[in-house]
Design a protein around this motif. Sequence first.
Motif, PDB file in Angstrom:
ATOM      1  N   MET A 282      75.739 -34.878 125.542  1.00 26.84           N
ATOM      2  CA  MET A 282      76.128 -35.454 124.261  1.00 26.84           C
ATOM      3  C   MET A 282      77.362 -34.747 123.704  1.00 26.84           C
ATOM      4  O   MET A 282      77.621 -33.583 124.003  1.00 26.84           O
ATOM      5  CB  MET A 282      74.985 -35.323 123.246  1.00 26.84           C
ATOM      6  CG  MET A 282      73.694 -36.000 123.644  1.00 26.84           C
ATOM      7  SD  MET A 282      73.836 -37.805 123.709  1.00 26.84           S
ATOM      8  CE  MET A 282      74.116 -38.187 121.979  1.00 26.84           C
ATOM      9  N   CYS A 283      78.085 -35.483 122.876  1.00 20.45           N
ATOM     10  CA  CYS A 283      79.103 -34.872 122.021  1.00 20.45           C
ATOM     11  C   CYS A 283      78.512 -34.806 120.619  1.00 20.45           C
ATOM     12  O   CYS A 283      78.178 -35.837 120.021  1.00 20.45           O
ATOM     13  CB  CYS A 283      80.395 -35.683 122.011  1.00 20.45           C
ATOM     14  SG  CYS A 283      81.633 -35.035 120.849  1.00 20.45           S
ATOM     15  N   LEU A 284      78.347 -33.608 120.093  1.00 22.20           N
ATOM     16  CA  LEU A 284      77.790 -33.403 118.760  1.00 22.20           C
ATOM     17  C   LEU A 284      78.932 -33.497 117.751  1.00 22.20           C
ATOM     18  O   LEU A 284      79.775 -32.602 117.679  1.00 22.20           O
ATOM     19  CB  LEU A 284      77.107 -32.041 118.677  1.00 22.20           C
ATOM     20  CG  LEU A 284      76.134 -31.704 119.823  1.00 22.20           C
ATOM     21  CD1 LEU A 284      75.653 -30.264 119.705  1.00 22.20           C
ATOM     22  CD2 LEU A 284      74.964 -32.673 119.813  1.00 22.20           C
ATOM     23  N   ALA A 285      78.987 -34.586 117.011  1.00 21.95           N
ATOM     24  CA  ALA A 285      80.099 -34.828 116.084  1.00 21.95           C
ATOM     25  C   ALA A 285      79.650 -34.530 114.662  1.00 21.95           C
ATOM     26  O   ALA A 285      78.741 -35.175 114.137  1.00 21.95           O
ATOM     27  CB  ALA A 285      80.574 -36.267 116.205  1.00 21.95           C
ATOM     28  N   TYR A 286      80.278 -33.544 114.043  1.00 17.88           N
ATOM     29  CA  TYR A 286      79.938 -33.136 112.681  1.00 17.88           C
ATOM     30  C   TYR A 286      80.935 -33.763 111.716  1.00 17.88           C
ATOM     31  O   TYR A 286      82.133 -33.528 111.805  1.00 17.88           O
ATOM     32  CB  TYR A 286      79.938 -31.616 112.577  1.00 17.88           C
ATOM     33  CG  TYR A 286      78.848 -30.978 113.410  1.00 17.88           C
ATOM     34  CD1 TYR A 286      77.595 -30.734 112.873  1.00 17.88           C
ATOM     35  CD2 TYR A 286      79.067 -30.654 114.752  1.00 17.88           C
ATOM     36  CE1 TYR A 286      76.586 -30.161 113.641  1.00 17.88           C
ATOM     37  CE2 TYR A 286      78.060 -30.090 115.525  1.00 17.88           C
ATOM     38  CZ  TYR A 286      76.820 -29.848 114.959  1.00 17.88           C
ATOM     39  OH  TYR A 286      75.825 -29.297 115.729  1.00 17.88           O
ATOM     40  N   SER A 287      80.406 -34.549 110.796  1.00 16.38           N
ATOM     41  CA  SER A 287      81.272 -35.357 109.933  1.00 16.38           C
ATOM     42  C   SER A 287      81.049 -35.014 108.465  1.00 16.38           C
ATOM     43  O   SER A 287      79.937 -35.134 107.943  1.00 16.38           O
ATOM     44  CB  SER A 287      80.978 -36.843 110.163  1.00 16.38           C
ATOM     45  OG  SER A 287      81.737 -37.642 109.293  1.00 16.38           O
ATOM     46  N   PHE A 288      82.124 -34.587 107.795  1.00 16.86           N
ATOM     47  CA  PHE A 288      82.069 -34.374 106.350  1.00 16.86           C
ATOM     48  C   PHE A 288      82.070 -35.743 105.679  1.00 16.86           C
ATOM     49  O   PHE A 288      83.030 -36.518 105.828  1.00 16.86           O
ATOM     50  CB  PHE A 288      83.263 -33.527 105.893  1.00 16.86           C
ATOM     51  CG  PHE A 288      83.145 -32.083 106.284  1.00 16.86           C
ATOM     52  CD1 PHE A 288      82.567 -31.166 105.425  1.00 16.86           C
ATOM     53  CD2 PHE A 288      83.588 -31.651 107.527  1.00 16.86           C
ATOM     54  CE1 PHE A 288      82.442 -29.826 105.794  1.00 16.86           C
ATOM     55  CE2 PHE A 288      83.470 -30.320 107.907  1.00 16.86           C
ATOM     56  CZ  PHE A 288      82.891 -29.406 107.035  1.00 16.86           C
ATOM     57  N   GLN A 289      81.022 -36.035 104.916  1.00 16.97           N
ATOM     58  CA  GLN A 289      80.780 -37.395 104.461  1.00 16.97           C
ATOM     59  C   GLN A 289      81.453 -37.765 103.141  1.00 16.97           C
ATOM     60  O   GLN A 289      81.724 -38.925 102.892  1.00 16.97           O
ATOM     61  CB  GLN A 289      79.274 -37.642 104.335  1.00 16.97           C
ATOM     62  CG  GLN A 289      78.530 -37.561 105.668  1.00 16.97           C
ATOM     63  CD  GLN A 289      78.883 -38.720 106.586  1.00 16.97           C
ATOM     64  OE1 GLN A 289      78.518 -39.860 106.334  1.00 16.97           O
ATOM     65  NE2 GLN A 289      79.618 -38.415 107.653  1.00 16.97           N
ATOM     66  N   GLU A 290      81.698 -36.785 102.285  1.00 19.28           N
ATOM     67  CA  GLU A 290      82.277 -37.128 100.983  1.00 19.28           C
ATOM     68  C   GLU A 290      83.787 -37.285 101.088  1.00 19.28           C
ATOM     69  O   GLU A 290      84.441 -36.538 101.814  1.00 19.28           O
ATOM     70  CB  GLU A 290      81.971 -36.040  99.940  1.00 19.28           C
ATOM     71  CG  GLU A 290      80.500 -35.873  99.623  1.00 19.28           C
ATOM     72  CD  GLU A 290      79.820 -34.914 100.584  1.00 19.28           C
ATOM     73  OE1 GLU A 290      80.495 -34.440 101.512  1.00 19.28           O
ATOM     74  OE2 GLU A 290      78.613 -34.656 100.404  1.00 19.28           O
ATOM     75  N   PRO A 291      84.368 -38.277 100.367  1.00 19.48           N
ATOM     76  CA  PRO A 291      85.834 -38.372 100.305  1.00 19.48           C
ATOM     77  C   PRO A 291      86.406 -37.084  99.727  1.00 19.48           C
ATOM     78  O   PRO A 291      85.893 -36.543  98.756  1.00 19.48           O
ATOM     79  CB  PRO A 291      86.078 -39.558  99.356  1.00 19.48           C
ATOM     80  CG  PRO A 291      84.799 -40.328  99.376  1.00 19.48           C
ATOM     81  CD  PRO A 291      83.706 -39.332  99.584  1.00 19.48           C
ATOM     82  N   GLN A 292      87.442 -36.587 100.351  1.00 17.75           N
ATOM     83  CA  GLN A 292      88.012 -35.304  99.936  1.00 17.75           C
ATOM     84  C   GLN A 292      89.139 -35.516  98.927  1.00 17.75           C
ATOM     85  O   GLN A 292      90.025 -36.336  99.133  1.00 17.75           O
ATOM     86  CB  GLN A 292      88.553 -34.559 101.165  1.00 17.75           C
ATOM     87  CG  GLN A 292      87.502 -34.308 102.238  1.00 17.75           C
ATOM     88  CD  GLN A 292      86.425 -33.359 101.751  1.00 17.75           C
ATOM     89  OE1 GLN A 292      86.711 -32.247 101.311  1.00 17.75           O
ATOM     90  NE2 GLN A 292      85.179 -33.793 101.839  1.00 17.75           N
ATOM     91  N   GLY A 293      89.125 -34.739  97.841  1.00 14.94           N
ATOM     92  CA  GLY A 293      90.189 -34.819  96.855  1.00 14.94           C
ATOM     93  C   GLY A 293      91.340 -33.914  97.223  1.00 14.94           C
ATOM     94  O   GLY A 293      91.151 -32.885  97.859  1.00 14.94           O
ATOM     95  N   GLN A 294      92.545 -34.297  96.815  1.00 12.67           N
ATOM     96  CA  GLN A 294      93.728 -33.478  97.090  1.00 12.67           C
ATOM     97  C   GLN A 294      94.631 -33.512  95.870  1.00 12.67           C
ATOM     98  O   GLN A 294      95.386 -34.441  95.665  1.00 12.67           O
ATOM     99  CB  GLN A 294      94.463 -34.022  98.317  1.00 12.67           C
ATOM    100  CG  GLN A 294      95.722 -33.236  98.670  1.00 12.67           C
ATOM    101  CD  GLN A 294      96.408 -33.819  99.888  1.00 12.67           C
ATOM    102  OE1 GLN A 294      95.870 -33.765 100.976  1.00 12.67           O
ATOM    103  NE2 GLN A 294      97.582 -34.410  99.708  1.00 12.67           N
ATOM    104  N   TRP A 295      94.514 -32.492  95.044  1.00  9.02           N
ATOM    105  CA  TRP A 295      95.318 -32.344  93.840  1.00  9.02           C
ATOM    106  C   TRP A 295      95.259 -33.589  92.963  1.00  9.02           C
ATOM    107  O   TRP A 295      94.323 -33.769  92.218  1.00  9.02           O
ATOM    108  CB  TRP A 295      96.767 -31.987  94.197  1.00  9.02           C
ATOM    109  CG  TRP A 295      96.884 -30.676  94.909  1.00  9.02           C
ATOM    110  CD1 TRP A 295      97.083 -30.484  96.243  1.00  9.02           C
ATOM    111  CD2 TRP A 295      96.760 -29.374  94.346  1.00  9.02           C
ATOM    112  NE1 TRP A 295      97.104 -29.153  96.555  1.00  9.02           N
ATOM    113  CE2 TRP A 295      96.917 -28.438  95.413  1.00  9.02           C
ATOM    114  CE3 TRP A 295      96.541 -28.897  93.065  1.00  9.02           C
ATOM    115  CZ2 TRP A 295      96.851 -27.065  95.210  1.00  9.02           C
ATOM    116  CZ3 TRP A 295      96.489 -27.532  92.868  1.00  9.02           C
ATOM    117  CH2 TRP A 295      96.648 -26.644  93.919  1.00  9.02           C
TER     118      TRP A 295
END
Length: 405
Positions: A282-295
């Motif tokens: 398997m490929c273990l894919a770790y995904s940050f789920q929240e939309p990221q803010g940038q300034w």
Amino acid sequence: MTQLILGMLRLDGAQAAGGMLDSMRAAIQPAGLRVSCDLWADGPIVMASLAIDPNQTAPPTSAAMAKHGRGIVAADAKFYGESAELNAANRLADTLLSRPPHALATDALGSAHGDFALAVWDCQQSLLTLVRDHYGVRPLHYTHRAGEYVAFCSLPAGLLESGLASRTTDCASVASFVVNSQPLPGRTLFADVCSVRAAHCVTFDLRGKARSRRYWRQLIPEYADIDLDPRVVAAEVSRLLEQAVQRRVPATGPIAAHMSGGLDSTPIAVLAARAVRSRGDMCLAYSFQEPQGQWDELLTDETPYVAAAAEKEPNLSVMAVHSPSWLNLMMGEVDRNNAMPVSPDEPEIALLQDASRRGAGVMLSGWGGDEMVTSSGGGHMAELFWRGRWRQLRAQMQARRERTG
């Protein structure tokens, strides 16, 4: 398996001994884990290499010290592709110590495929050379006290906690960290602790005279041929990316990857999954789920792209990672030796631990791809400001204002 290197070159005429490294080793050795240590001392130099396997109760069998007729190499290294078939320490000894010092920067290191931090002692020349890989993946720090010693260690904690380097703050690097999320090149947050720069060698002689030099530079043409067929460009980018991923796929077991859903991490995770599919891994894919803010703007929610990719790749196992709030991150535990979060709840630490428990020894990442491709990442404007490129900064700010309102 984790490897750490450390050592000391005496500049005061004293003989080096293994006991000089005890305090450094104690500062970097994880509590509760069995560690294998390989130690070597000769005249003014003493070096050690630690091997740590967090998934085993017994210490590893090797600590990657390579003795050679002309000297010795302490290596924290992982090679990929055809290089991975060779023992890393022996390969380093053969390539580095069989050449004169001036050749070190050219053929021996520039063509290496892997991540490495090296300490090389040349007995004939009485030279200590510290080397860091092309992109600075493996850490390597040092401190120099004139007329007394040069001490080096993978982690700054070894130099600071042992008292070999003081905790005097490097104010300019702190300012750089606040603005650009990193210290000044070759420096840390502490005035006494230096960091070997990526793709650089730092050489010390017995007088303590230091020489830093770059051994490799990424060659990027100013502009691609505007008449080039986009399909040709796409095919070549695809070939190179697939080659890079294939080189890093372990011989057995699963592989892990970051997967935000963007244009950098998604193809890496997908190619990794395809590379291990035929053997049932398997490929273990770790995904940050929240939309990221940038300034001043909210970046695109890329979770639908993650779901679409996972639907087409049966051996791509996507695991959601939830980012803590900025307040929780700021209030969490921080390593006082490098100003980085060390709480087990910090997402990056948690996912690395999870991947290790599941048997993955390699974590692939597209981190920084947006900055490379779009030149609009979080640190881009700060870099323009820091380098005094005022006209380009003004144009970028105007463009962002028009785009975001």
